[in-house]
Write an enzyme that holds these catalytic residues in place. Structure first.
Site, PDB file in Angstrom:
ATOM      1  N   CYS A  63       0.826  -1.215   0.000  1.00 34.35           N
ATOM      2  CA  CYS A  63       0.000   0.000   0.000  1.00 34.35           C
ATOM      3  C   CYS A  63       0.859   1.263   0.000  1.00 34.35           C
ATOM      4  CB  CYS A  63      -0.901  -0.025   1.232  1.00 34.35           C
ATOM      5  SG  CYS A  63      -1.794   1.522   1.522  1.00 34.35           S
ATOM      6  N   TRP A  96      -7.885  -7.226   4.561  1.00 31.59           N
ATOM      7  CA  TRP A  96      -6.498  -7.470   4.956  1.00 31.59           C
ATOM      8  C   TRP A  96      -6.459  -8.542   6.034  1.00 31.59           C
ATOM      9  CZ3 TRP A  96      -3.222  -5.616   1.693  1.00 31.59           C
ATOM     10  CH2 TRP A  96      -3.369  -4.356   1.107  1.00 31.59           C
ATOM     11  N   VAL A 131     -11.859  -0.653   6.227  1.00 28.60           N
ATOM     12  CA  VAL A 131     -10.772  -1.148   7.075  1.00 28.60           C
ATOM     13  C   VAL A 131      -9.497  -1.025   6.266  1.00 28.60           C
ATOM     14  CG1 VAL A 131      -9.852  -3.164   8.271  1.00 28.60           C
ATOM     15  CG2 VAL A 131     -12.302  -2.651   8.380  1.00 28.60           C
ATOM     16  N   GLU A 148      -5.001   7.759   9.307  1.00 26.93           N
ATOM     17  CA  GLU A 148      -4.789   8.729   8.238  1.00 26.93           C
ATOM     18  C   GLU A 148      -3.285   8.905   8.020  1.00 26.93           C
ATOM     19  OE1 GLU A 148      -4.324  10.931   5.412  1.00 26.93           O
ATOM     20  OE2 GLU A 148      -6.446  10.463   5.797  1.00 26.93           O
ATOM     21  N   SER A 149      -2.793   8.404   6.902  1.00 27.72           N
ATOM     22  CA  SER A 149      -1.349   8.354   6.665  1.00 27.72           C
ATOM     23  C   SER A 149      -0.706   9.736   6.642  1.00 27.72           C
ATOM     24  CB  SER A 149      -1.056   7.624   5.354  1.00 27.72           C
ATOM     25  OG  SER A 149      -1.566   8.350   4.236  1.00 27.72           O
ATOM     26  N   TYR A 195      -5.675   5.517  -8.753  1.00 31.38           N
ATOM     27  CA  TYR A 195      -6.826   4.708  -8.333  1.00 31.38           C
ATOM     28  C   TYR A 195      -8.098   5.156  -9.038  1.00 31.38           C
ATOM     29  CZ  TYR A 195      -4.049   2.687  -4.564  1.00 31.38           C
ATOM     30  OH  TYR A 195      -3.097   1.998  -3.848  1.00 31.38           O
TER      31      TYR A 195
END
Length: 329
Positions: A63, A96, A131, A148-149, A195
């Protein structure tokens, strides 16, 4: 990718019929912040102080959003302070998972869970939503700090500096407005743009997304012809946010997501730039191309129903980049 509905797992893909074929990403719901002293951050509640061994990071090596956090964990000297669990590259009906096999995933290092969605319901038994990875878990409060990256990397950038002594700042205050302008375009059209192209279910949605993507890649190529990094001579979070998409481009997005007007290696400046970032100490260890290729081609049966894993190009990320020989912009 499924979701939880009132704490119950449901294998549901994104509904693109209601959006005219457009892929629309769900917003992250856990938005607390780790801070140096546990004071509240820009959102969420306080109580998350920057302590060694307290936090655990859940990621997928495939990811790009999770990849950001792995990079910051390494370049900010946090590897000995924040543990990591890696999900299996295959994301099928159960989402996942922590399956372990020859692909190198080693399971859940905290609880021995089978599925990532079980971690979400540990934090909120009635959770409803996607998720996703990354997840930053707090072992003191037994809850999710953030999924939240973009915010996790800012926590890693500054909150632990007193603990590590690593004060390298990838989000310097005088540059923040300019960084945000670049981040916004890169997120909308490149990070999420691949995406939007790949998951589009109408020609018009695909055309719109892929055009915006290559407009931005052309813009980035020109920008990097005059600057060593996106913001000039200083490496910032904007570069790392872009890198995780670009390093996947030729192996995944070009073919699998039909982003095939050009390859990354067709852009001299972008291709050299990616090689330079890959060669920053410790960054190569965060790139697992086997997981990347396996995940996308095996998990998305709506795009690749026979789950054929392609041979893929052989890319030399260790070739000399010569970006360090550029004159100051």
């Amino acid at each position: 990718m499924g979701l939880l509905i009132d704490g119950t797992w449901s294998d549901q893909w994104y509904d693109t019929k209601s959006t005219g074929g457009k892929f629309e990403r769900s917003a992250a719901q856990f938005r607390n912040w780790v801070t140096e002293d546990g004071a509240p951050g820009p959102s969420g509640r306080g109580g998350f102080a920057a302590d060694s061994g307290r936090y655990h990071l859940y990621v997928s090596m495939a990811c790009p959003w999770a990849h950001r956090t792995l990079i910051f964990r390494r370049i900010k000297g946090l590897a000995n302070h924040i543990g990591v669990s890696v999900v299996h590259p295959d994301m099928l009906g159960d989402g996942w998972t922590f399956q372990t096999d020859s692909h190198g995933a080693q399971g859940d290092g905290l609880f021995g869970l089978d599925y990532l969605h079980q971690l979400y319901t540990r934090a909120d038994p009635a959770y409803s939503g996607r998720v996703t990875v990354p997840v930053l878990w707090d072992t003191h409060h037994n809850t999710i700090v953030s999924n939240e990256s973009s915010e996790i990397i800012r926590m890693f950038n500054a909150a632990f500096d007193r603990l590590t002594g690593n004060t390298r700042d990838y989000w310097p205050e005088p540059m923040r407005d300019a960084i945000e302008q670049v981040n916004t375009r890169v997120y909308d059209t490149v990070n999420n743009g691949v995406y939007r192209a790949g998951f589009a279910t109408s020609q018009s949605a695909y055309d719109q997304a892929v055009q915006a993507l290559f407009d931005s890649l052309d813009w980035l190529e020109t920008r990097l012809s005059a600057k060593r990094y996106l913001m000039g001579t200083q490496l910032t979070e904007a570069d790392w946010r872009l890198f995780t998409t670009l390093v996947r481009f030729d192996s995944v997005y070009h073919l699998h997501f039909k982003c095939n007007r050009s390859r990354l290696i067709d852009y001299p400046n972008l291709w050299a730039y990616v090689r330079e970032l890959y060669q920053v100490p410790d960054v190569a260890d965060t790139v697992n191309m086997a997981h990347i290729v396996r995940h996308y081609h095996y998990s998305h049966d709506s795009i690749n129903p026979n789950r054929i894993i392609p041979i893929n190009p052989q890319l030399d990320f260790l070739a000399p980049h010569n970006r360090d020989q550029r004159p100051a912009a």
